[in-house]
Write an enzyme that holds these catalytic residues in place. Structure first.
Site, PDB file in Angstrom:
ATOM      1  N   SER A 188       4.156   8.289 -14.118  1.00  0.00           N
ATOM      2  CA  SER A 188       5.014   9.466 -14.202  1.00  0.00           C
ATOM      3  C   SER A 188       6.425   9.141 -13.721  1.00  0.00           C
ATOM      4  O   SER A 188       7.413   9.524 -14.364  1.00  0.00           O
ATOM      5  CB  SER A 188       4.409  10.600 -13.376  1.00  0.00           C
ATOM      6  OG  SER A 188       5.232  11.739 -13.402  1.00  0.00           O
ATOM      7  N   LEU A 226       0.527   5.684   0.248  1.00  0.00           N
ATOM      8  CA  LEU A 226      -0.403   6.796   0.445  1.00  0.00           C
ATOM      9  C   LEU A 226       0.356   8.058   0.830  1.00  0.00           C
ATOM     10  O   LEU A 226       1.231   8.033   1.689  1.00  0.00           O
ATOM     11  CB  LEU A 226      -1.400   6.456   1.559  1.00  0.00           C
ATOM     12  CG  LEU A 226      -2.306   7.600   2.029  1.00  0.00           C
ATOM     13  CD1 LEU A 226      -3.326   7.960   0.955  1.00  0.00           C
ATOM     14  CD2 LEU A 226      -3.007   7.244   3.340  1.00  0.00           C
ATOM     15  N   THR A 227       0.010   9.153   0.173  1.00  0.00           N
ATOM     16  CA  THR A 227       0.404  10.481   0.629  1.00  0.00           C
ATOM     17  C   THR A 227      -0.854  11.128   1.187  1.00  0.00           C
ATOM     18  O   THR A 227      -1.890  11.161   0.515  1.00  0.00           O
ATOM     19  CB  THR A 227       0.941  11.341  -0.537  1.00  0.00           C
ATOM     20  OG1 THR A 227       2.013  10.651  -1.179  1.00  0.00           O
ATOM     21  CG2 THR A 227       1.443  12.677  -0.031  1.00  0.00           C
ATOM     22  N   GLU A 267       2.163  -3.690  -5.814  1.00  0.00           N
ATOM     23  CA  GLU A 267       1.074  -4.653  -5.869  1.00  0.00           C
ATOM     24  C   GLU A 267      -0.085  -4.064  -6.666  1.00  0.00           C
ATOM     25  O   GLU A 267      -0.440  -2.908  -6.504  1.00  0.00           O
ATOM     26  CB  GLU A 267       0.620  -4.991  -4.448  1.00  0.00           C
ATOM     27  CG  GLU A 267      -0.375  -6.122  -4.361  1.00  0.00           C
ATOM     28  CD  GLU A 267      -0.686  -6.478  -2.913  1.00  0.00           C
ATOM     29  OE1 GLU A 267      -1.727  -6.035  -2.406  1.00  0.00           O
ATOM     30  OE2 GLU A 267       0.131  -7.179  -2.294  1.00  0.00           O
ATOM     31  N   GLY A 274       4.598  12.113  -3.280  1.00  0.00           N
ATOM     32  CA  GLY A 274       4.228  10.790  -3.802  1.00  0.00           C
ATOM     33  C   GLY A 274       5.366  10.160  -4.573  1.00  0.00           C
ATOM     34  O   GLY A 274       5.715   8.983  -4.368  1.00  0.00           O
ATOM     35  N   LYS A 275       5.990  10.937  -5.474  1.00  0.00           N
ATOM     36  CA  LYS A 275       7.132  10.416  -6.235  1.00  0.00           C
ATOM     37  C   LYS A 275       8.308  10.121  -5.317  1.00  0.00           C
ATOM     38  O   LYS A 275       9.090   9.199  -5.567  1.00  0.00           O
ATOM     39  CB  LYS A 275       7.541  11.429  -7.311  1.00  0.00           C
ATOM     40  CG  LYS A 275       6.735  11.336  -8.596  1.00  0.00           C
ATOM     41  CD  LYS A 275       7.492  11.996  -9.737  1.00  0.00           C
ATOM     42  CE  LYS A 275       6.611  12.052 -10.979  1.00  0.00           C
ATOM     43  NZ  LYS A 275       5.545  13.046 -10.852  1.00  0.00           N
ATOM     44  N   CYS A 333       0.863  -1.189   0.000  1.00  0.00           N
ATOM     45  CA  CYS A 333       0.000   0.000   0.000  1.00  0.00           C
ATOM     46  C   CYS A 333       0.893   1.230   0.000  1.00  0.00           C
ATOM     47  O   CYS A 333       1.973   1.213   0.587  1.00  0.00           O
ATOM     48  CB  CYS A 333      -0.890   0.041   1.240  1.00  0.00           C
ATOM     49  SG  CYS A 333      -2.153  -1.233   1.295  1.00  0.00           S
ATOM     50  N   ARG A 378       0.213  16.537  -4.374  1.00  0.00           N
ATOM     51  CA  ARG A 378       0.558  17.477  -5.449  1.00  0.00           C
ATOM     52  C   ARG A 378       1.728  18.379  -5.051  1.00  0.00           C
ATOM     53  O   ARG A 378       1.829  19.522  -5.492  1.00  0.00           O
ATOM     54  CB  ARG A 378      -0.660  18.325  -5.850  1.00  0.00           C
ATOM     55  CG  ARG A 378      -1.874  17.501  -6.271  1.00  0.00           C
ATOM     56  CD  ARG A 378      -2.999  18.377  -6.742  1.00  0.00           C
ATOM     57  NE  ARG A 378      -2.638  19.091  -7.961  1.00  0.00           N
ATOM     58  CZ  ARG A 378      -2.734  18.598  -9.192  1.00  0.00           C
ATOM     59  NH1 ARG A 378      -3.187  17.371  -9.365  1.00  0.00           N
ATOM     60  NH2 ARG A 378      -2.393  19.315 -10.235  1.00  0.00           N
ATOM     61  N   ARG A 379       2.610  17.847  -4.208  1.00  0.00           N
ATOM     62  CA  ARG A 379       3.792  18.603  -3.802  1.00  0.00           C
ATOM     63  C   ARG A 379       5.073  17.791  -3.995  1.00  0.00           C
ATOM     64  O   ARG A 379       6.131  18.172  -3.507  1.00  0.00           O
ATOM     65  CB  ARG A 379       3.653  19.038  -2.331  1.00  0.00           C
ATOM     66  CG  ARG A 379       2.567  20.082  -2.122  1.00  0.00           C
ATOM     67  CD  ARG A 379       2.194  20.282  -0.669  1.00  0.00           C
ATOM     68  NE  ARG A 379       3.324  20.624   0.180  1.00  0.00           N
ATOM     69  CZ  ARG A 379       3.240  20.819   1.494  1.00  0.00           C
ATOM     70  NH1 ARG A 379       2.056  20.713   2.099  1.00  0.00           N
ATOM     71  NH2 ARG A 379       4.301  21.115   2.210  1.00  0.00           N
TER      72      ARG A 379
END
Length: 501
Positions: free
Chosen positions: A404, A359-360, A391, A370-371, A357, A366-367
């Protein structure tokens, strides 16, 4: 680079998703095709009815998408309706008042025929969850694999002057961008409708067979976590007595949930944590990562899963966290280490999963965080000497982030390739996979998704257009947050030799 079909990288724009006009929509089994001949009364609107509902879209414009009534409640003589917008993600579901319903175009649920009974027990209903699950189609399917020879064959990469010509026919098996970014609901695994007992190892993918009207509705109104108030997107199995509260309070360091601000203040006088439990394995600037063992820190891990379930619809919740490791990203200030996001992974994965799993939290989306989480998961895989993959299925936002990241990482390698002989630089798919720790299938599907790979004169060739190069350079300028491998202090463990972890 890769030898093979010449592929032109095209600057593909995201097709705008079409919206259906008010009242349009394919009715599922169990709904009558007829519409009301005259305007229905508010009292006639019941669970299961479908009708257009007024909502504001992202452009702040009014629209009337078709919605299904999931629940009706009466508060002080005022009726409220919980609606799910058909073909929209469940996180947009909400309670609405009757003045937002288009009662002229209501579709009433079809009366179900009585089914014969056997031994006094009613037969199965035509709209049972089992059948509903089986009708779901997997959207996030891997792209058509490149012929096996390409995995070891080299391909040439060369820049192309001017804009790349758009491919005439899509390669079979590759989805258009608008289709592959499926919503959480569209990307569920199918099942036989028989819920299985939680396993000690394995997938966290929700089989959806246990879905009912309760779990389809958000049950928490608001969560206060430190200085942030979060509005949950999905159902999470917090204790029933807490679901009626206007605000659920969480300690931002141990994630313990309490029913009131006073209880939280009393808890904070006793809680001595100022960071997640576990080992800090990375720190650069104000960003830190903590590794948490689901067996050693069970209470924290379970509270983290409960919080995450508010924003993840495609995963199930295991109270047995022993088989998992949790990597929590935090931001530091004078008050402590504040949780930004996390990912979990199995201690032992037979399918090369490096993320279960991910999660941000909404205030940090959008900062670039996540990447950063994704990049960190692959940095761990590099230290472990493995290739990894998340997964499946991924949520719509998760798929966007991974697409991305894969694209930027692979393009970064291709653009930095140099040839000492003056010929076109060459690289194999296996080499790309080894350098990045991205699983070979994900490398291939990303190249196909970007329209980079094609077969030309007996070779697989990757063609980078100016549009692709310019777009990549612009994207990398915005990507300020990066993982510095020198700041990582991580020693992988061999969990297969540790018995029950």
């Amino acid at each position: 680079m890769l030898s093979g079909p010449e592929v032109t990288m095209t600057d593909r724009k995201d097709p705008t998703r079409s919206r259906k006009c008010p009242g349009a929509g394919n009715g599922r089994e169990g709904h009558a095709p007829r519409r009301a001949s005259k305007m229905a009364e508010v009292g006639e609107v019941t669970e299961g009815c479908r009708l257009p509902v007024l909502r504001r879209n992202q452009d702040n414009e009014d629209e009337w998408p078709l919605a299904e009534i999931l629940s009706v409640k009466d508060i002080s003589g005022r009726k409220l309706f919980y609606v799910h917008y058909i073909d929209f993600n469940k996180r947009l579901d909400e309670w609405v008042t009757h003045d937002r319903l288009d009662l002229k175009k209501i579709q009433f649920p079809k009366k179900e025929a009585k089914t014969p009974t056997k031994n006094g027990l009613p037969g199965s209903r035509p709209g049972s969850p089992e059948r509903e699950v089986k009708r779901k189609v997997e959207v996030v399917s891997p792209a058509t694999p490149v012929p096996a020879s390409t995995e070891t064959t080299q391909a040439s990469v060369f820049p192309q002057n001017g804009s790349a010509r758009r491919a005439v026919a899509a390669q079979p098996g590759r989805k258009r961008k608008s289709n592959c970014l499926g919503t959480d609901e569209d990307s569920q695994d199918s099942s036989d409708g028989i819920p299985s007992a939680p396993r000690m190892t394995g997938s966290l993918v929700s089989d959806r067979s246990h879905d009912d009207i309760i779990t389809r509705m958000k049950n928490i109104e608001c969560i206060e976590l430190g200085r942030h108030r979060l509005k949950p997107w999905y159902f999470s199995p917090y204790p029933q007595e807490l679901t009626t509260l206007p605000v659920l309070y969480l300690c931002e360091f141990c994630l313990k949930y309490v029913k009131s601000l006073k209880c939280l203040q009393r808890h904070l006088t006793k809680c001595d944590l100022r960071h997640p439990p576990g080992n800090e394995i990375y720190r650069k600037g104000t960003i830190s990562f903590f590794e948490i063992d689901g067996r050693k820190n069970k209470s924290y891990s379970q509270n983290l899963c409960l919080l995450a379930k508010c924003f993840l619809d495609h995963k199930t919740l295991y109270y047995d966290t022993d088989p998992f490791l949790f990597y929590v990203m935090t931001e530091y200030d004078c008050k402590g280490f504040h949780i930004v996001g996390y990912f979990s992974k199995e201690k032992e994965s037979t399918e090369d999963y490096n993320v279960a799993c991910i999660l941000t939290l909404p205030p940090y989306q959008r900062r670039g965080y996540g990447k950063l989480l994704i990049e960190f998961s692959y940095e761990l895989s590099k230290v472990e000497g493995k290739t990894g993959t998340p997964e499946k299925p991924l949520s719509d936002l998760g798929l966007l982030s991974y697409r991305s990241y894969w694209s930027q990482t692979i393009l970064e390698i291709l653009m930095n390739l140099k040839s000492e002989t003056g010929e076109r630089p060459q690289i194999t798919i296996n080499e790309i996979s080894e350098i990045t720790s991205i699983k070979k299938e994900d490398v291939i599907s990303t190249l196909q998704y970007l329209n980079l790979i094609n077969y030309y004169k007996g070779q697989y060739i990757l063609t980078l257009s100016e549009d692709i190069v310019d777009g990549h350079e612009r994207a990398m300028l915005k990507r300020i947050l990066r993982i510095d491998s020198k700041c990582l202090h991580f020693t992988p463990k061999d969990w297969s030799k540790r018995g029950k972890w």
